[in-house]
Write a protein that holds these residues in place. Structure first.
Motif, short mmCIF file in Angstrom:
data_model
loop_
_atom_site.label_atom_id
_atom_site.label_comp_id
_atom_site.label_asym_id
_atom_site.label_seq_id
_atom_site.Cartn_x
_atom_site.Cartn_y
_atom_site.Cartn_z
N LEU A 236 4.04 4.04 -19.95
CA LEU A 236 3.97 5.00 -18.85
C LEU A 236 5.11 5.99 -19.00
N ASP A 237 4.78 7.27 -19.12
CA ASP A 237 5.82 8.29 -19.26
C ASP A 237 6.47 8.62 -17.93
N LEU A 238 5.67 8.74 -16.87
CA LEU A 238 6.22 9.16 -15.58
C LEU A 238 5.42 8.59 -14.42
N LEU A 239 6.14 8.06 -13.46
CA LEU A 239 5.55 7.60 -12.20
C LEU A 239 6.46 8.09 -11.08
N GLU A 240 5.90 8.87 -10.17
CA GLU A 240 6.66 9.38 -9.02
C GLU A 240 5.79 9.27 -7.78
N TRP A 241 6.45 9.01 -6.67
CA TRP A 241 5.76 9.06 -5.39
C TRP A 241 6.75 9.31 -4.28
N GLU A 242 6.23 9.79 -3.17
CA GLU A 242 7.04 10.00 -1.98
C GLU A 242 6.72 8.91 -0.98
N LEU A 243 7.74 8.44 -0.31
CA LEU A 243 7.63 7.33 0.62
C LEU A 243 8.22 7.75 1.95
N ASP A 244 7.45 7.57 3.02
CA ASP A 244 7.92 7.92 4.36
C ASP A 244 8.86 6.81 4.82
N LEU A 245 10.18 7.10 4.78
CA LEU A 245 11.17 6.08 5.11
C LEU A 245 11.11 5.62 6.56
N PRO A 246 10.98 6.52 7.55
CA PRO A 246 10.85 6.03 8.93
C PRO A 246 9.63 5.12 9.13
N ALA A 247 8.51 5.44 8.46
CA ALA A 247 7.32 4.58 8.56
C ALA A 247 7.58 3.23 7.90
N LEU A 248 8.33 3.24 6.79
CA LEU A 248 8.65 1.98 6.11
C LEU A 248 9.52 1.10 6.99
N LEU A 249 10.48 1.70 7.69
CA LEU A 249 11.33 0.93 8.60
C LEU A 249 10.52 0.37 9.77
N ASP A 250 9.37 1.00 10.05
CA ASP A 250 8.46 0.53 11.09
C ASP A 250 7.39 -0.40 10.50
N ARG A 251 7.62 -0.87 9.26
CA ARG A 251 6.74 -1.81 8.54
C ARG A 251 5.36 -1.22 8.22
N HIS A 252 5.35 0.05 7.91
CA HIS A 252 4.11 0.72 7.52
C HIS A 252 4.39 1.48 6.22
N ILE A 253 3.67 1.14 5.16
CA ILE A 253 3.90 1.79 3.87
C ILE A 253 3.04 3.05 3.80
N ASP A 254 3.68 4.20 3.69
CA ASP A 254 2.99 5.48 3.62
C ASP A 254 3.44 6.20 2.35
N ILE A 255 2.59 6.15 1.33
CA ILE A 255 2.88 6.76 0.03
C ILE A 255 2.08 8.06 -0.09
#
Length: 196
Positions: free
Chosen positions: A83-102
């Motif tokens: 794999l040459d490149l893997l990138e994603w954005e993650l909503d940190l406030p949602a993650l702290l609220d136990r919801h993974i939003d990629i």
């Protein structure tokens, strides 16, 4: 007042150290080794990172991994996956609220090689599967599990996200039977437009 000032300074110093550990080139080798060791343990075979791993913390956190590979344990100088490149954005406030939003998922240069040599050697490691019990399965086990129409699926995952897949390849080569399947995908872009 001194205690409050000390706590503020300590919090700032810890924040800067965490940011430096996750995003600066100074700690790059530590991040690569940590992620490679963790994934090696999870998948049960070597996982190597030649590029970089970094996390840029913000309201929308960006995760970047480059130059990752899983070398074949059975066939020398062959990668099971690269794999040459893997990138994603993650909503940190949602993650702290136990919801993974990629979102804004980017995968570039993924190549998977499933090779079976004439002698039966494979590019992947075959795992021992548990043997079925000798007792007859119950009638309930004979019935296929009903698909949950409201459950997660790849389509529901992609429905409201922007994703980009470029330079994706799969090689399935069986030298015993002579079967060859070479799949190459130049680009797929699923983009969320404003107002749907």
């Amino acid at each position: 007042m001194r205690l409050l000032t000390g706590l503020i300074v300590l919090t700032l110093v810890l924040g800067v150290l965490i940011w430096a550990a996750l995003a600066t080139p100074l700690f790059s080798s530590w991040r690569k080794d940590f992620v490679a060791d963790l994934l090696t343990e999870q998948i049960g075979q070597p996982f190597l990172i030649d590029g970089d791993v970094r996390v840029v913390l913000a309201g929308t956190t960006k995760v970047h991994v480059s130059g990752a590979s899983i070398p074949s344990e059975n066939i020398a100088e062959t990668n099971l996956a690269r794999l040459d490149l893997l990138e994603w954005e993650l909503d940190l406030p949602a993650l702290l609220d136990r919801h993974i939003d990629i979102d804004n998922l980017t995968i570039d240069g993924l190549q998977v090689n499933l090779i079976t040599k004439a002698g039966g050697t494979t590019s992947w490691t075959k795992r021992n599967t548990p043997q079925a019990s000798e007792t007859a399965p119950s009638a309930q086990e004979d019935q296929p599990a009903a698909a949950d129409p409201d459950g997660p699926s790849i389509l529901s995952f992609l429905a409201d996200r922007t994703v980009s897949f470029t330079n994706i390849g799969l090689a399935k080569i069986d030298e015993q039977s002579g079967f060859e399947f070479i799949f190459a995908l130049e680009k797929i872009l699923l983009e969320q437009q404003e107002n749907g």
